[in-house]
Structure formats: structure tokens, C-alpha cells
Design a protein around this motif. Structure first.
Motif, short mmCIF file in Angstrom:
data_model
loop_
_atom_site.label_atom_id
_atom_site.label_comp_id
_atom_site.label_asym_id
_atom_site.label_seq_id
_atom_site.Cartn_x
_atom_site.Cartn_y
_atom_site.Cartn_z
N HIS A 1 0.82 -1.22 0.00
CA HIS A 1 0.00 0.00 0.00
C HIS A 1 0.85 1.27 0.00
N ILE A 2 2.02 1.22 0.59
CA ILE A 2 2.93 2.36 0.51
C ILE A 2 3.39 2.55 -0.94
N THR A 3 3.66 1.44 -1.63
CA THR A 3 4.02 1.53 -3.05
C THR A 3 2.90 2.17 -3.86
N TYR A 4 1.65 1.75 -3.58
CA TYR A 4 0.49 2.34 -4.27
C TYR A 4 0.42 3.84 -4.02
N LEU A 5 0.61 4.24 -2.75
CA LEU A 5 0.51 5.66 -2.41
C LEU A 5 1.62 6.47 -3.07
N ARG A 6 2.81 5.93 -3.11
CA ARG A 6 3.92 6.63 -3.77
C ARG A 6 3.60 6.85 -5.26
N HIS A 7 3.01 5.84 -5.89
CA HIS A 7 2.64 5.96 -7.29
C HIS A 7 1.59 7.06 -7.48
N LYS A 8 0.62 7.11 -6.57
CA LYS A 8 -0.44 8.11 -6.70
C LYS A 8 0.07 9.52 -6.40
N LEU A 9 1.03 9.64 -5.51
CA LEU A 9 1.64 10.95 -5.26
C LEU A 9 2.35 11.45 -6.52
N LYS A 10 2.98 10.54 -7.23
CA LYS A 10 3.63 10.92 -8.50
C LYS A 10 2.58 11.30 -9.55
#
Length: 226
Positions: free
Chosen positions: A194-203
């Protein structure tokens, strides 16, 4: 819903714990004021049940320590029969409610739910922000100068937890407990995903905010360098 119970009497703690479990609350018990205060300031609990009488200090001391640190977790204090002045002292020190022993199970649950509902009143405009990054608590949308993106339930809860911590570091243990409860064997992998998902969405929204990993410690929101 995660509850912290700070109670020095094991018999009483077990009784309240069974009540919480029957009503599907996830809870942790601290029997001393020192570790109870640390737990209350961890950011993982939705509410605290705090006994006035503790073996190493007064419950009021714990209450003042938590409030002085800036944490707004709802706190329901419990105490043997006491006077108006004792209740006033507790409320003026930052307690959200005060319940005398003996009390009915239904009343404890009702007051616990009531103080938990009040927590949302402390967040203005129904949004949490960090720099230009904003999380809408109604629409589950994360937004920045580059636009907005919807979050899943877990992404939303994780980002909300990070935003509530502000500049503070969120330990991996606290992050896991907050979102997946106590002793969940699959939680660590889920957290990383989920941290990976959030990092992608921040980008995706071209945010200047990053989720920084501090090895063997936890995570922190930071402003990315240009």
C-alpha cells in the motif's frame, strides 16, 4: 476501532477487555501510567479508557502528558465514586468524559462511542493537509497542484495516519497496528504494497511530498528536493 485501556487492576481490565471484545473492539491494555502514556501518544488508537488510580502515577498525570504533547486522542476517564471537583479537574485537564464506578456495561460503551465521534470535530474543513498535499476525508481523494486521485479504503487510512503524524516519524509497528490490528501475520507485506500504491499516486498528481522510509524505524512525510 482500536481502544487503549490503561487500568492497573487486572480483574477490572479483564472484565472491560471481554466487554470490548464482545462488541468487536480491538484493544490493548497498559497496566502502568508510563507505558500507557507512550501508547496513547503513538497515534494508533481511536480512543483511550484511562483509570485515575495507577500504580506509578495518577491518571491525571498521564492525561496532562498526552495533552501537553499535542495529541487529541479521545480520553474517557474512569474512577471510583468522586466529587464534582475531581470531575472538573479531569475535564479541565483534557479528558473528554468522566465515568464513575460502578458503571453499567452499556453506559461505558455508549460514552466510549460518544467521545470517539467527537474526534472528527477537531479536523477543520473535513480535510488533512501537509504542505500543498490535501486529503479529503469525505471523498477519499488525495490532491495537490497536479490534480487529484481517489484512494482505496486502506490507502486512505494509511495516508490519513501519516498526515495526522505531520512531520513526526510513524514507526512501522504503529503503522501496522493502526491499519491491520494486533498480531496480523500478513500485515507487513500489505503495508509495503500500500505504501508503493501511495507513492505511485503521489507521483500521479505531481506532489512535492514523498513517503520517506527510515530503515529499521518507520516512515515520514517529507518535502521532496527540487
Amino acid at each position: 476501532m482500536k481502544i487503549l485501556l490503561i487500568e492497573n487492576n487486572k480483574k477490572t481490565a479483564d472484565k472491560i477487555g471481554r466487554l470490548l471484545s464482545r462488541n468487536r473492539f480491538d484493544y490493548f491494555t497498559a497496566f502502568r501510567g508510563e507505558n500507557g502514556a507512550d501508547e496513547a501518544m503513538s497515534g494508533i488508537y481511536d480512543a483511550v479508557i484511562l483509570d485515575v488510580a495507577l500504580p506509578d502515577c495518577s491518571g491525571l498525570d498521564v492525561l496532562r502528558q498526552v495533552r501537553k504533547s499535542g495529541h487529541s486522542v479521545p480520553i474517557l476517564m474512569i474512577s471510583p465514586k468522586c466529587g464534582i471537583s475531581d470531575k472538573v479537574r479531569g475535564l479541565n485537564s483534557g479528558a473528554d468524559d468522566f465515568l464513575e464506578r460502578p458503571f453499567a456495561d452499556a453506559e461505558l460503551l455508549a460514552r466510549l462511542c460518544a467521545v470517539s465521534r467527537r474526534k472528527g470535530e477537531m479536523i477543520p474543513d473535513n480535510a488533512l493537509s501537509f504542505g500543498k498535499l490535501s486529503l479529503n476525508l469525505s471523498t477519499y481523494e488525495l490532491s495537490d497542484a497536479g490534480g487529484r486521485v481517489p484512494l482505496s479504503n486502506k490507502e486512505f487510512e494509511l495516508m490519513k495516519f501519516f498526515l495526522m503524524q505531520g512531520h513526526n516519524v510513524s514507526s512501522k509497528e504503529n503503522s501496522l497496528t493502526k491499519l491491520w490490528g494486533f498480531d496480523n501475520p500478513t500485515a507487513e507485506n500489505s503495508l509495503e504494497v500500500h505504501i508503493t500504491y501511495l507513492r505511485h499516486k503521489l507521483k500521479q498528481i505531481h506532489s512535492g511530498i514523498r513517503i520517506h522510509c527510515i530503515k529499521n524505524v518507520g516512515y515520514q512525510l517529507i518535502q521532496a528536493e527540487n
